[in-house]
Structure formats: C-alpha cells, structure tokens
Design an enzyme around this catalytic site. Structure first.
Site, short mmCIF file in Angstrom:
data_model
loop_
_atom_site.label_atom_id
_atom_site.label_comp_id
_atom_site.label_asym_id
_atom_site.label_seq_id
_atom_site.Cartn_x
_atom_site.Cartn_y
_atom_site.Cartn_z
N ALA A 13 -31.17 5.52 -19.76
CA ALA A 13 -29.75 5.73 -19.47
C ALA A 13 -29.19 7.00 -20.10
O ALA A 13 -28.69 7.88 -19.38
CB ALA A 13 -28.95 4.52 -19.95
N ARG A 24 -25.53 19.26 -13.04
CA ARG A 24 -24.33 19.50 -12.22
C ARG A 24 -23.61 20.77 -12.67
O ARG A 24 -22.97 21.44 -11.86
CB ARG A 24 -23.37 18.31 -12.33
CG ARG A 24 -23.88 17.02 -11.72
CD ARG A 24 -22.81 15.93 -11.74
NE ARG A 24 -23.34 14.65 -11.30
CZ ARG A 24 -23.70 13.67 -12.11
NH1 ARG A 24 -23.56 13.82 -13.41
NH2 ARG A 24 -24.19 12.55 -11.63
N GLU A 37 -40.78 10.76 -20.78
CA GLU A 37 -40.61 9.32 -20.86
C GLU A 37 -42.00 8.67 -20.98
O GLU A 37 -42.87 8.91 -20.14
CB GLU A 37 -39.89 8.79 -19.62
CG GLU A 37 -39.93 7.29 -19.42
CD GLU A 37 -39.38 6.51 -20.61
OE1 GLU A 37 -40.04 5.53 -21.01
OE2 GLU A 37 -38.31 6.89 -21.14
N CYS A 47 -30.71 -4.47 -19.00
CA CYS A 47 -29.92 -5.70 -19.05
C CYS A 47 -30.29 -6.66 -17.93
O CYS A 47 -30.02 -7.87 -18.03
CB CYS A 47 -28.43 -5.37 -18.96
SG CYS A 47 -27.82 -4.30 -20.28
N ARG A 74 -33.77 17.07 -7.93
CA ARG A 74 -32.60 17.80 -8.45
C ARG A 74 -33.02 18.83 -9.50
O ARG A 74 -32.22 19.23 -10.33
CB ARG A 74 -31.60 16.81 -9.04
CG ARG A 74 -31.16 15.74 -8.04
CD ARG A 74 -30.05 14.89 -8.62
NE ARG A 74 -28.85 15.68 -8.82
CZ ARG A 74 -27.88 15.35 -9.68
NH1 ARG A 74 -28.01 14.27 -10.42
NH2 ARG A 74 -26.81 16.11 -9.81
N ASP A 295 -29.21 3.99 -27.59
CA ASP A 295 -29.50 2.97 -28.60
C ASP A 295 -30.06 3.52 -29.90
O ASP A 295 -30.29 2.76 -30.84
CB ASP A 295 -30.47 1.94 -28.03
CG ASP A 295 -29.89 1.14 -26.89
OD1 ASP A 295 -28.68 1.28 -26.63
OD2 ASP A 295 -30.63 0.36 -26.26
N ASN A 317 -24.89 5.27 -21.22
CA ASN A 317 -24.51 6.11 -20.09
C ASN A 317 -23.36 7.04 -20.43
O ASN A 317 -23.35 8.21 -20.02
CB ASN A 317 -24.16 5.23 -18.88
CG ASN A 317 -25.38 4.76 -18.12
OD1 ASN A 317 -25.99 5.53 -17.39
ND2 ASN A 317 -25.76 3.52 -18.32
N TYR A 438 -1.18 -13.46 -12.17
CA TYR A 438 -1.18 -14.93 -12.16
C TYR A 438 -1.16 -15.44 -10.73
O TYR A 438 -0.40 -14.99 -9.88
CB TYR A 438 0.05 -15.50 -12.88
CG TYR A 438 0.34 -16.93 -12.47
CD1 TYR A 438 -0.52 -17.96 -12.86
CD2 TYR A 438 1.43 -17.25 -11.66
CE1 TYR A 438 -0.29 -19.26 -12.46
CE2 TYR A 438 1.67 -18.55 -11.26
CZ TYR A 438 0.81 -19.56 -11.66
OH TYR A 438 1.03 -20.84 -11.26
N TRP A 446 0.51 -19.22 -18.24
CA TRP A 446 0.20 -18.46 -19.45
C TRP A 446 -1.31 -18.30 -19.53
O TRP A 446 -2.04 -19.27 -19.74
CB TRP A 446 0.72 -19.19 -20.70
CG TRP A 446 2.18 -18.97 -20.93
CD1 TRP A 446 3.21 -19.75 -20.52
CD2 TRP A 446 2.76 -17.87 -21.65
NE1 TRP A 446 4.41 -19.22 -20.91
CE2 TRP A 446 4.17 -18.06 -21.62
CE3 TRP A 446 2.25 -16.76 -22.30
CZ2 TRP A 446 5.06 -17.18 -22.21
CZ3 TRP A 446 3.13 -15.88 -22.91
CH2 TRP A 446 4.52 -16.08 -22.86
#
Length: 465
Positions: A13, A24, A37, A47, A74, A295, A317, A438, A446
């Site tokens: 990430a 970019r 990697e 996750c 890219r 992390d 991210n 609501y 409430w």
C-alpha cells in the site's frame, strides 16, 4: 538535467501509492522509479485475507488493487521476488537478492529512498513456534500458505493464539471452513483493543458461535509430531501453563511489530515500538532524501499527543500519497491519527476510536467513563438489535477522549461520527447537538452515540460539582 533515481523498498500500500503519486507528478525522464517487493503480489488488501480464508471472497486476484503489469505500464520498474538485504546510505544504494533466481545479488543506486517495509506478525521465541503448520497471516503469500495447509490437513482442529483483530477474524474464518476452533488469549477478555467490559461482549458472541475461548492462557510452546523440540515435525498441539490443546493447524493472532530490520542496521531513528520516526511530510528524521510510511512507522496520536504504532491499510495508503507528493516535487503532510478501527465476529460489529481507559491513564489524563445500551434502529422497527456504546471524556474540559461500540448491523461504522468529533477536538456537550440523520430503519430518534454523549456530559458536570 539528469534523471533522478527513486528506489522504493516494499511493494504494497504505502510503497506503491508513493510510486503512483510520484509518477503522476514526474515523467520517467525526470524521475526513474524502481520498487522492490520480496513477495509474489503487489498493491493488495491484507485486510481481506481472513475473508479469503473463510471463503467469503475470492483470492488472491480479487484482493489486488493494481497488478505488477499495471504498475509497469506506468513506467514503474517493479521487481517482485526481490528482497532488499542492506542499505548503504553513504553511497546511496541498496543491495537486493533475487529470491527465484539462485539468490543472485546486486546493488541499485538511488537519489531518493522510500522505506515501506510493512510489519511482521509477532512470533514469540517458544519451542515449536516455527514448525510446519504454524502460520502468521500478514501477506497474500501468508494467506496462500495457510490455505495450502488447510486443504492438505486431514483433521479439523485449529488453535488461534491471540484474540486481537486478526485472531478473532481468523477464528471466524476457520469456523466457516468447518474447523473446531480454540482461541488462546493471555488477557482477561478478547480484543485488548477494547476495555475489558466491552471485550466481554465479544467473548459472549464468540462462545455463541461455538468458538472455545480460553482467557488468561499463557502459551508455552507448540508440540510437534516428534515432540516439543524446535525443528521437529508438524504442529500437533499448543501447550499453555495449564493444558494442552490439539491442533491440526495453528494461527498466530498476536498482532504485528514494525519491520525495521534494515532501517535499524542502517542507523535510522526508531521509536519506542521499533517504528521509524518521521516528520509531518513522512521524511525520516535527520535524512532529507529518505521517506518512510505504512506499517513500519510510528504516527502521532492526536488525542494523547504521543507517538504510537498503528498498522492499518488506510494509513498506509495516505502515507504513500503524502510521500509521493513530496518526492514528486509537491507538498503534503500527514498530521496524525485518532486510532479508529472496526472489525466483526460473525454479525457482531466491533469498533473503537480514541483512547481506552488504560491509554488515557498512561497519558496522564483525568476522565469520566460512561456506557449506554441502545438499539441500532427505532425500538419498534423490525430488526432492532442492542448496541453498547462506551464513551470517555476529559474530566475538567469535557473533551471527547474515546468511544467504543459493540453491536449488530449498523453499529461499527457509527464510530466514524466519534472519529470526526475527536479530530475536531469537540466536547461531549457539543456532540449532543450534532445534526445526525434519523429515520426508524437506521436509528432511534436519539442516536446511540448522542445518548452516550448526553450521559458523558452529565458525568463531566457531576465530576466538576
């Protein structure tokens, strides 16, 4: 003008968000980007691994946001199965080893360096902990290895060590696969990311699902087919100080620690948790040409004012976006976090933001604490279910300090209201006037969060009196 060289260590990430954002802003002629990697996958949702293991989602391809081929298209030179083994900061280069090509090593030079090395599952130094059949779950490769073990296992007994987010989610996944699951937790209640009174609600739900949860259990080792000596055969049981629990597979859910082995060896600054220390621009302190995110770093807790390690893909991210903007010649900062997290076990939703009671005490804060039981919908509307909300407020000022929520459908994401209030520095009294949506299918008149805020406001006034 010579082309600058950006090297990124870590292809998930934070690393690939940084690469994409930098691309970019800068053309390949201006900035050459190389990312290393060590795994087989890039830009994926860790996750989602418990839901892949449990069969709720397909994997691993469905969990990949952007493939290696898409990154390369890219003009990002992404090299999978390349492990960075050393940083030479004086000469501006990294040493890599090709994991699938005979271990060939080579140096790659850089002008700018991004460390996005992530975290590694906690694996205590116990007998048999590295035996086949014992799995940490942090990467897609880890998920694939666990599934291979499950598919090959003739038995259906699983032991999960630790009842934090990963432990609870993996326990549910294994139940879905038809395993008998025992969770061993050292604390008095599961989910130490909640206060014990709220963790007790999670324990009740786990028991209702058929998950045997042993609390106060100190694991002493893993027995293998050849006994308890490290390096023996496959895992066959987990031992505690009091008992032995048979296991055909063992999953470690003890949390993670920052993977900063390379950074430490290079002499980069680390915090109390072992995470890299950065400034608001995610630049490693004292090093103008090195950034770090995800992390492997520590972040500022906006509520306590202290640094902490929070391993979440949302933060990673954002870190990557900030790093990529700054590397690419723009400007961005990451101000910090309020500690928001959400999870579930079966249909029970679990959420928290801000400080727990023990964290507030450790920060030297005086506070009041209230808990309310409400419903997720109007009480008369079909499907209304109970929801517990716990709220902490600073005793003198009434400033919101933290919220924990445990309940069924619609409970978990209510924590986002509290996260915004924390970020804005709101008092609980101010929260009572929030104009929340609501309608009977969604909330009582409430909202439960506002009911808790009203009760906390009264507690602050009583404490002042």
């Amino acid at each position: 003008m010579a082309t600058e060289r950006l090297v990124i260590v870590g292809g998930d990430a934070a690393g690939m968000a940084a690469a994409s954002q930098a691309r970019r802003l800068r053309t390949p002629d201006e900035l050459a980007i190389t990312a290393f990697e060590r795994g087989h996958y890039t830009s994926y949702s860790a996750c989602g691994i418990p839901y892949w293991v449990g069969g709720e989602v397909d994997g691993p391809d469905a969990l990949i946001a952007r493939t290696a081929q898409e990154h390369r298209a890219r003009d990002i030179d992404l090299r999978l199965r390349h492990e960075v083994t050393a940083l030479d900061l004086d000469r501006g280069r990294v040493l890599t080893r090709e994991l699938d090509d005979g271990g060939r090593e080579s140096w790659t030079g850089f002008d700018k360096l991004v460390l996005a090395t992530g975290a590694r599952p906690r694996r205590p130094g116990l007998p048999g902990i590295d035996a086949p059949g014992v799995h940490g779950v942090q990467t897609l490769d880890d998920g694939r290895a666990l599934l291979d073990t499950l598919d090959a296992s003739p038995g259906r007994r699983a032991v999960v060590v630790g009842a934090g987010y990963i432990g609870v989610e993996m326990a549910e996944a294994l139940i879905r696969r038809g395993y008998e699951v025992t969770v061993l937790e050292q604390s008095a209640q599961p989910m130490s990311t909640l206060d014990p009174d709220m963790g007790a609600l999670v324990h009740e739900a786990m028991c209702a699902m058929g998950i045997e949860t042993v609390r106060g259990a100190t694991v002493t080792g893993v027995l293998t087919d050849e006994g308890s000596a490290p390096g023996g055969g496959r895992a066959r049981a987990v031992t505690t100080q009091d008992a032995e629990y048979p296991a055909d597979v063992v999953v470690l859910g003890l949390g993670v620690r920052p993977e900063t082995t390379l950074a430490a060896a290079a002499g980069l600054p680390l915090g109390a948790s072992g995470g890299l220390l950065t400034d608001l621009a995610m630049r490693v302190r004292g090093h103008d040409h090195i950034w770090a995110g995800g992390d492997c770093v520590e972040v500022l807790d906006l509520v306590s004012g202290q640094l902490r390690h929070v391993a979440l893909g949302t933060h990673a991210n954002k870190h990557g976006q900030v790093i990529g903007a700054n590397v690419g010649g723009g400007y961005a900062t990451f101000p910090g976090v309020v500690g928001t997290a959400v999870s579930k076990v079966c249909d029970l939703e679990i959420a928290r933001t801000g400080l727990l009671e023990r964290e507030a005490r450790a920060a030297g804060l005086r506070f009041v604490s209230v808990t309310v039981e409400a419903t997720n919908r109007a009480g008369y509307y079909p499907g209304a279910r109970p929801m517990h909300v716990k709220m902490l407020a600073e005793r003198r000022t009434g400033r919101l300090l933290g919220v924990q929520i445990v309940g069924r459908e619609g409970a978990g994401k209510r924590v986002d209201v509290a996260a915004v209030a924390l970020t804005a520095g709101m008092t609980v009294e101010r929260m009572t006037a929030l104009d929340l949506g609501y309608a009977p299918p969604f909330s009582p008149v409430w909202d439960p969060v506002l009911v808790a805020a009203r009760k906390a406001t009264a507690a602050v006034r009583d404490a002042g009196a």
